[in-house]
Design an enzyme around this catalytic site. Structure first.
Site, short mmCIF file in Angstrom:
data_model
loop_
_atom_site.label_atom_id
_atom_site.label_comp_id
_atom_site.label_asym_id
_atom_site.label_seq_id
_atom_site.Cartn_x
_atom_site.Cartn_y
_atom_site.Cartn_z
N LYS A 31 7.02 2.53 7.83
CA LYS A 31 6.75 1.47 6.85
C LYS A 31 5.92 0.37 7.48
O LYS A 31 6.00 0.10 8.67
CB LYS A 31 8.06 0.88 6.32
CG LYS A 31 8.95 1.90 5.64
CD LYS A 31 8.32 2.38 4.36
CE LYS A 31 9.21 3.37 3.65
NZ LYS A 31 8.51 4.13 2.66
N CYS A 32 5.11 -0.29 6.65
CA CYS A 32 4.36 -1.45 7.10
C CYS A 32 5.35 -2.53 7.51
O CYS A 32 6.39 -2.64 6.88
CB CYS A 32 3.44 -1.96 5.98
SG CYS A 32 1.73 -1.53 6.30
N PRO A 33 5.06 -3.24 8.58
CA PRO A 33 3.78 -3.38 9.27
C PRO A 33 3.59 -2.47 10.47
O PRO A 33 2.66 -2.68 11.24
CB PRO A 33 3.81 -4.84 9.71
CG PRO A 33 5.25 -5.05 10.08
CD PRO A 33 6.03 -4.25 9.05
#
Length: 95
Positions: A31-33
């Site tokens: 998942k971001c970041p």
């Protein structure tokens, strides 16, 4: 044929072959970041003007990596659909 999308262009366009890649960062499933952090840590490992491909399937990465490029003055070359889902987001190192 690979499909590509530039952040500044209209949605999805057919493109010629993606550029040659000097480094591939596999951020699939993250998942971001995290994809951006991985890119920031490794972009200096390639020569100037070389292309880094960030493989990501988090929808946030699709917009956040090009935004990071604008912020850091690197060039988002395009985002190419991967057959298994997600994208290969190509970034050219500018400095």
């Amino acid at each position: 044929m690979a499909r590509r999308r530039d952040a500044e262009e209209a949605p999805r366009q057919e493109a010629a072959a993606p550029p040659e890649v000097a480094l591939t960062i596999d951020a699939l499933g993250r998942k971001c970041p995290i994809p951006i952090i991985m890119l920031a840590q490794q972009i200096n490992d390639v020569p100037m003007n070389a292309t880094v491909a960030v493989l990501a399937d988090d929808p946030a990465a699709f917009t956040d990596v090009p935004a990071w490029c604008r912020l850091k003055s690197h060039h988002h070359m395009g985002s190419y659909d991967l057959p298994q889902g997600g994208w290969a987001i190509h970034v050219r190192r500018n400095y």
